[in-house]
Structures are given as C-alpha cells and as structure tokens.
Scaffold this motif. Structure first.
Motif, PDB file in Angstrom:
ATOM      1  N   LEU A 161      -3.864  -1.802   3.798  1.00  0.00           N
ATOM      2  CA  LEU A 161      -2.405  -1.871   3.630  1.00  0.00           C
ATOM      3  C   LEU A 161      -1.999  -3.228   3.048  1.00  0.00           C
ATOM      4  O   LEU A 161      -1.113  -3.313   2.183  1.00  0.00           O
ATOM      5  N   LEU A 228      -5.243   5.208   0.991  1.00  0.00           N
ATOM      6  CA  LEU A 228      -4.255   5.645   1.992  1.00  0.00           C
ATOM      7  C   LEU A 228      -4.699   6.933   2.679  1.00  0.00           C
ATOM      8  O   LEU A 228      -4.396   7.154   3.852  1.00  0.00           O
ATOM      9  N   ALA A 244       5.216   5.927   5.318  1.00  0.00           N
ATOM     10  CA  ALA A 244       5.730   4.906   4.390  1.00  0.00           C
ATOM     11  C   ALA A 244       7.242   5.020   4.293  1.00  0.00           C
ATOM     12  O   ALA A 244       7.800   6.112   4.425  1.00  0.00           O
ATOM     13  N   SER A 253       8.240  -1.858  -0.246  1.00  0.00           N
ATOM     14  CA  SER A 253       7.778  -0.732   0.583  1.00  0.00           C
ATOM     15  C   SER A 253       7.442  -1.251   1.969  1.00  0.00           C
ATOM     16  O   SER A 253       7.121  -2.428   2.152  1.00  0.00           O
ATOM     17  N   PHE A 255       4.879   0.026   5.139  1.00  0.00           N
ATOM     18  CA  PHE A 255       3.927   0.987   5.713  1.00  0.00           C
ATOM     19  C   PHE A 255       3.845   0.714   7.209  1.00  0.00           C
ATOM     20  O   PHE A 255       3.654  -0.434   7.618  1.00  0.00           O
TER      21      PHE A 255
END
Ligand code: ADP
Length: 276
Positions: A161, A228, A244, A253, A255
């Motif tokens: 990530l 992912l 997400a 973004s 996660f």
C-alpha cells in the motif's frame, strides 16, 4: 395405492432435487472454467508483451554489429527491465494462486503494529533509493494494543500500500500512514496519499487481478496489477476487510484495512507496550 403414489412423488422430488443440484454444480464448474480460461489468456498476454520486447532487443543486438554503444546500452536496459517485470509477474502470480487456493500456512502472533510499519517503510525506502519519494508521515504510535496477525504477510500488505501511494503521488505530494479508528476487537489502518486519486467507479475494480488504469500496454508506473489482489487475499486470511476511498481524479486516495487486536486467553485486550 396412496402409499404407492406418495412413494412415487417422493422419488420424483428426490430426482428433481438431485437434478437441480447437478445443474448447480454444472454452472459452478462452467464458471470456474471461464475464470481459468480468462486467467490463462490474461497471464499469457501479460507475459507475451515483455517477452516480445526482450526478443526484439536481443535480435537487434545479435544482428546489428555496428550499433552505437549508446543504443546497445538502451537495448540491454530495456531487455533487463522486461525480464525483471516477467520475474515479478510470475512471482506475484504464484503468491496469489497460493493465497487463493488456501495453501498458505498462517502463523498469527501478537505483533506491535508500529514495528511492522517501520519495517515496511524501510523496505519501501530501500526499493526507492533515487530519493524521488513523496514526504511520508508515519503517525502510527507504539502505545496501541498488540495485534494478532502473520507478521510477514502484514508487512507485505503495508509495504504494497505504501509502495502504491508513493508510486501514484508526485515527489511534492504527501503520504500518511495512521491508525484511523480503533474498535474493541480490531484496528483500522489507513494509508492516504495526495496523488492522482481513483475514479469512484474504480474503487472496487482496483482490487481485481491485473487491473491497471493505464491498461496493459502503457504502464508508465510499472507493477504487475496483482498487488492489491494479493493484499485483499492476505487481509481476508486474518478475517479483516480492505477497501479504497477517493474523492476522484487528482484528489488523492485512501486505502483502509482492518486487523484483529490480540486478545489473551481470558479475552482481555493485551496491555499496550507502555503499560506492560
Ligand atoms: P500495480 O500497482 O502493480 O499496478 P496494484 O494491484 O497494486 O497493481 O494496483 C492496481 C491499480 O490500482 C494500479 O495500477 C492503479 O491504477 C490503481 N492504484 C493502486 N493504488 C493507487 C493509489 N494509491 N492511487 C491511485 N491509484 C492507485
């Protein structure tokens, strides 16, 4: 006569149920077969592309003795890059199939999340020695309750990530890792970035195997499109969730994933590292 009819009806019902089950099974087998064929087609394509590049480069090197040293170096570098891409793809693909088929041996143990984050950050930094990383802010403190997970796989999720957050954020941007929420039995970890963001209709798709926004042929950011999907399987392994969020293109973004808190044998939360 009534008994005979009842028996006939009973037999007919059993046959109908058996037939329905058989049809169900058939449909499941067909779905499995479709998935397998898709996977073979995609993997074949993903491997063929770098393989063709390597072949073209090696052919040019072999047949053009007067090639300039600069061009020779470019050809060699391109072939090496694509060979590395193929190696990574095969490795990720094997990891994913191992996880999906349930052939993974999980070794859950009480872990200090802050230590795991430090370890994953050191992996991310060592992979990006050219210093082009965005500013990474680690807000995970060591006073959290211990968690219960397999350390190696947890570090893999964190590093993946963080790698993605850095990859899709310019060096002027920012990446943050934090525990965003704490529930009685689990922690929620968040890796957020200020990078290129994800369209709302792609927030689920990014976890699909081989999904890459750029498509198979224009991979400016490299990667295999399997990271992912691997993270999702690992998090599923300890019973957590991963998802997400993004405000859309160019809005960064986030996660998030959850991981269980270690409960001792009498069901108490473990003391925090400071208080123990
Ligand atoms: P890879 O990074 O190898 O392409 P992943 O499965 O890790 O594969 O990611 C799949 C895709 O999801 C990426 O190619 C990218 O399009 C999108 N993605 C993942 N992380 C981010 C992020 N932090 N910001 C924007 N897009 C992302």
């Amino acid at each position: 006569l009534v008994n005979a009819i009842a028996t006939q009806i009973g037999v007919a019902l059993i046959q109908a149920e058996a037939y329905a089950n058989l049809q169900d099974l058939n449909e499941q087998l067909e779905a499995l077969d479709r998935t397998r064929s898709n996977l073979v087609a995609i993997t074949g394509h993903e491997l063929r592309t770098p393989l063709s590049t390597i072949q073209v480069c090696l052919e040019s090197l072999a047949t053009e003795p007067d090639m300039s040293p600069e061009l020779r170096q470019v050809m060699l570098n391109t072939a090496l890059q694509d060979a590395e891409r193929m190696r990574k793809l095969v490795q990720d693909f094997l990891t994913l199939s191992q996880l999906e088929s349930g052939r993974v041996e999980w070794n859950p143990e009480p872990l200090d999340l802050a230590e795991c984050v430090e370890l994953s950050l050191s992996h991310v930094r060592s992979r990006n020695r050219d210093g082009n990383l965005p500013n990474i802010q680690n807000l995970v403190t060591s006073d959290l309750p211990l968690i219960q997970a397999d350390g190696e796989w947890l570090v893999e999720v964190l590093a993946k990530l963080l790698d993605n957050a850095c990859k899709f954020t310019s060096p002027q941007g920012k990446v943050t890792i934090e525990v965003s929420r704490s529930y009685p039995t689990r922690l929620e970890v968040t890796v957020a970035d200020t990078g290129r963001g994800i369209e709302p209709n792609r927030l689920e798709t990014v976890f699909d195997r081989f999904y890459q926004e750029e498509g198979a042929l224009r991979r400016s950011a490299g990667g295999t499109g399997l990271g992912l999907a691997i993270c999702r399987q690992i998090v599923k392994g300890w019973g957590g969730e991963i998802w997400a969020e993004s405000e859309g293109k160019d809005h960064g973004s986030q996660f998030h994933f959850t991981v269980p808190i270690f409960l001792d044998t009498i069901g108490q939360k473990t003391p925090t590292p400071e208080s123990s």
